[in-house]
Write an enzyme that holds these catalytic residues in place. Structure first.
Site, mmCIF file in Angstrom:
data_model
loop_
_atom_site.group_PDB
_atom_site.id
_atom_site.type_symbol
_atom_site.label_atom_id
_atom_site.label_comp_id
_atom_site.label_asym_id
_atom_site.label_seq_id
_atom_site.Cartn_x
_atom_site.Cartn_y
_atom_site.Cartn_z
ATOM 1 N N ALA A 77 0.767 -1.241 0.000
ATOM 2 C CA ALA A 77 0.000 0.000 0.000
ATOM 3 C C ALA A 77 0.800 1.295 0.000
ATOM 4 C CB ALA A 77 -0.950 0.009 1.193
ATOM 5 N N GLU A 100 1.871 -3.020 4.240
ATOM 6 C CA GLU A 100 3.148 -2.655 3.644
ATOM 7 C C GLU A 100 4.247 -3.490 4.296
ATOM 8 O OE1 GLU A 100 6.294 -1.431 1.731
ATOM 9 O OE2 GLU A 100 4.279 -0.855 1.106
ATOM 10 N N ASP A 131 4.824 -9.182 4.819
ATOM 11 C CA ASP A 131 5.184 -9.557 3.453
ATOM 12 C C ASP A 131 3.965 -10.154 2.764
ATOM 13 O OD1 ASP A 131 6.229 -10.513 1.101
ATOM 14 O OD2 ASP A 131 7.823 -11.708 2.022
ATOM 15 N N CYS A 202 3.706 0.094 -12.230
ATOM 16 C CA CYS A 202 4.053 1.275 -13.025
ATOM 17 C C CYS A 202 5.196 0.920 -13.972
ATOM 18 C CB CYS A 202 4.403 2.471 -12.140
ATOM 19 S SG CYS A 202 5.725 2.175 -10.962
#
Length: 282
Positions: A77, A100, A131, A202
């Site tokens: 996140a 996270e 994890d 991304c």
């Protein structure tokens, strides 16, 4: 580029050869757009402060259908932009786990939620540190919706950092794709039957995008159904609800399994790849 060259080349030269081969004549313009600073858009999630993020990230986050979902997971996140979108869009009786792996990044994520969400929403967002690749091993965990924004090559950042560009090699993509597959397979195991999972990166490389989805299709072929987000969501309604009515979300290009937003075609937004997956009975 030969296999031998891929193994031996590194740095800016290897980067240029790899993506030139991948994008052909489009690469020059795409590279130019990646080197320009993107213009983030404001997100008002109802808290004390306004958060700024790439419009392509908002597009990906709202592509996960949340209506009717009770238990939602944002698996990777940090820094928290997509968590804010999910928290703002989810039903008033839904809860969100924002996870996270890095403790330091988790602390930043916690602060982002505190500063940008109203108290009634913030109390339904649980920030955790773990994890994602091994979350599926914990008994009793399951979710109606999962957003997996996986760590990736992030070529835009690599191009703009001389140090990282000098260290780049094709081996980086292979290593990341292995980690992405571990996260995706874990997320799919955590997903309730009939639930939706949105995988996003991304990254520019197919190896980190469609190829990872293809592994899921092969591993869980009887339980995986690739979906079109437009069949489930109304972007205009979502934008109005998130006080983003003035924001124009970028258009995405269709890939083999998902969608890709590329900055050369979308006024600097992206790059963002996303693919919506439904878990069916198998």
């Amino acid at each position: 580029m030969s296999k031998k060259d891929k193994k031996t080349l590194h740095g800016a030269e290897a980067f240029e050869q790899y993506y030139s081969a991948l994008y052909g004549d489009r690469w020059a313009g795409l590279k130019e757009s990646l080197l320009k600073e993107s213009e983030p858009v404001p997100l008002n999630a109802g808290g004390e402060r306004t958060y700024y993020l790439d419009a392509a990230s908002i597009k990906a986050a709202v592509s996960l259908p949340l209506k009717g979902a009770k238990n939602i997971l944002d698996m990777c996140a940090a820094p928290g932009g997509k968590t804010l979108v999910l928290a703002r869009v989810m039903d008033c009786d839904a809860s969100l786990v924002s996870n996270e792996r890095s403790f330091e990044r988790k602390q930043r994520l916690f602060k982002v939620c505190d500063e940008h969400l109203p108290s009634d929403v913030r109390e339904r967002v649980c920030v955790t540190c773990g994890d994602g690749a091994v979350l599926c091993q914990k008994a009793g965990l399951s979710y109606d919706r999962i957003l997996l924004d996986a760590p990736c090559s992030s070529e835009r950042h690599v191009l703009c950092d001389e140090k990282y560009l000098g260290q780049w090699s094709p081996a980086r993509i292979k290593t990341l794709s292995i980690a992405q597959w571990a996260l995706l397979s874990s997320a799919f195991r955590l997903l309730n039957q009939g639930g939706f999972l949105l995988y996003s990166t991304c990254a520019l490389s197919t190896s980190e995008n469609d190829d990872v989805i293809e592994k899921l299709l092969k591993k869980f072929k009887d339980s995986v159904s690739i979906q079109n987000p437009s069949d489930y969501i109304d972007e205009k309604e979502i934008l109005s609800d998130t006080k983003l009515s003035d924001c124009v979300l970028p258009e995405a290009e269709k890939t083999k399994y998902g969608f890709h937003i590329l900055p050369d075609a979308q006024k600097g937004a992206g790059p963002i790849y996303y693919c919506l997956i439904k878990k069916i009975s198998g």
